[in-house]
Write a protein that holds these residues in place. Structure first.
Motif: not given
Length: 440
Positions: A274, A277-278, A427
């Motif tokens: 996560e 990804r961000d 997610t």
């Protein structure tokens, strides 16, 4: 990776069924091996047919039919095209309170064919099911074989999860070939999480010579995004990966109005995934702001979650491999690849062991591995994996303490998933999640 409670020691295998009076009982694995031997030629023929006729994700119609027909001939009740997926199936035998699922994969890779050995995966799971078929009632078992399309791309197992196919399943298993000679301890091995998206930048078109200043070049945003992601790599930790692939189009005398970039990221745990990804999405968002373009990010397939190996099932697998004469060469650890079997393992006690093809040296996802998977050693791996998978189901079903532990763990994982605390919570596990940005 361990379950919440220590795993019970598995007892020495006992016969699947009682022997005739005055005779010595064969070992349980010998009984299962003999049952598999009776269908071995048919299983091998099916696996070779899958290899010769590779089909891509969600298009595995011949593979679906071949597997379903084999199971129907063997007495399974088969549901075809389940969960609104024409190439998924579920075959069921027995009605016992313990529900075991053998997962079958059969999609191929574009331009490569079966460079991940899915024909061997399918053969091993189908062979295990047929080896167990005569013993389902004695084991007080419901045996399911679930045909799971689109593992390479598309996250077929996550779609099956969302549509209820794995509800009520207490243990799930399959085995995966790898390009090494060793057989690995399943415990401690795993896979990365991965997510995939498509970013579309939208600008304003113009003539590249007459009035370029009137345009907003969407391709500039794609270039800046790639540069930003490249600079991000120095902050990417070991075990993490990212990739961007621009989908180029257009001609030189037009300022492009749109630009498309497909991208993905991978990490060892969901929190790390996560975070990465961000950061990666921030690179694309920053590019949109810098160029004054609009940006829409759409997830193109479900998130693949990290693989959890259940300890009770793993210990049974290791014991079965040892009995077959495949000594364990330590654990692979977390491999730099991903599988949607991880999604199943987050919700159902599961194993996804890796077994080496003796003499193979090619990497997965290559034409060379597709060729090596057709070797006699590739099919010996299929045979051993089929007997071992059947042995795991048998051991858990027949040993009261192992059975109870797996049922308890299955209830815990189901409750966690019901509460929304699964690994993919928040997610965007399903494809179709949208993330618009206005950079104008």
């Amino acid at each position: 990776m361990t379950t919440a409670d220590p795993a019970p020691a598995l007892a020495e295998p006992s016969p699947v069924a009682a022997p005739a009076p005055g005779t010595r009982a064969p070992a349980a694995q010998d009984v299962l091996a003999a049952a598999f031997a009776a269908c071995r030629d048919e299983i091998h023929a099916l696996a070779r047919a899958l290899h010769a006729d590779p089909e891509l994700a969600f298009e595995e119609h011949c593979a679906h039919d071949r597997c379903a027909e084999l199971l129907e001939r063997s007495g399974f009740a088969v549901e075809r095209g389940i969960a609104e997926l024409p190439t998924a199936f579920r075959a069921t035998l027995g009605d016992g309170p313990l529900v075991a699922a053998l997962c079958v994969e059969y999609d191929a890779l574009p331009g490569i064919g079966h460079g991940c050995g899915h024909h061997l995966i399918a053969g091993a799971s189908l062979g295990a099911a047929l080896a167990l078929a005569e013993h389902v009632a004695d084991l007080d078992l419901t045996l399911q074989v679930i045909g799971t399309p689109a593992e390479e791309h598309g996250g077929g197992k996550q779609l099956l999860i969302e549509r209820g196919v794995f509800e009520g399943v207490h243990l799930s298993l399959m085995a995966h070939p790898v390009a090494h000679t060793e057989t690995y301890d399943v415990l401690g091995s795993g896979s990365q999480a991965v997510g995939r998206w498509r970013a579309t930048f939208t600008g304003r078109g113009a003539h590249a010579a007459a009035n370029p200043a009137d345009g907003v070049n969407a391709n500039d945003a794609a270039v800046i995004a790639q540069v930003a992601a490249g600079l991000l790599r120095q902050r990417v930790k070991d075990g993490q990966r990212l990739a961007l692939v621009p989908q180029q189009s257009g001609v030189t005398n037009i300022v492009p109005e749109t630009a498309v970039v497909d991208f993905e990221c991978r990490a060892l745990t969901m929190p790390e995934f996560e975070e990465l990804r961000d950061r990666l999405m921030a690179c694309l968002e920053g590019a949109a702001h810098a160029t004054g373009t609009g940006l829409e990010i759409v997830s193109t397939e479900p998130v693949y979650e990290p693989l959890l190996q259940d300890e009770v099932l793993g210990r049974a697998w290791n014991a079965a491999m040892a009995r077959l004469g495949r000594p364990l060469a330590g654990s692979l650890g977390v491999i730099a690849a991903s599988t949607d079997m991880g999604n199943v393992s987050q919700r159902v006690p599961s194993i996804h062991p890796f077994v080496g093809i003796t003499g193979a040296d090619a990497a997965l996802h290559t034409r060379a591995f597709a060729e090596q998977s057709l070797s006699p050693e590739g099919f010996r791996l299929l045979d051993d994996a089929a007997v071992a998978l059947a042995g795991v189901v048998r051991d858990v079903a027949a040993e009261p303490e192992a059975r109870a532990t797996v049922l308890t763990r299955a209830a815990e994982l189901a409750a966690r998933a019901e509460a929304g605390a699964g690994a993919s919570a928040g997610t965007g596990a399903s494809a179709g999640e949208r993330r618009p940005v206005d950079g104008t």
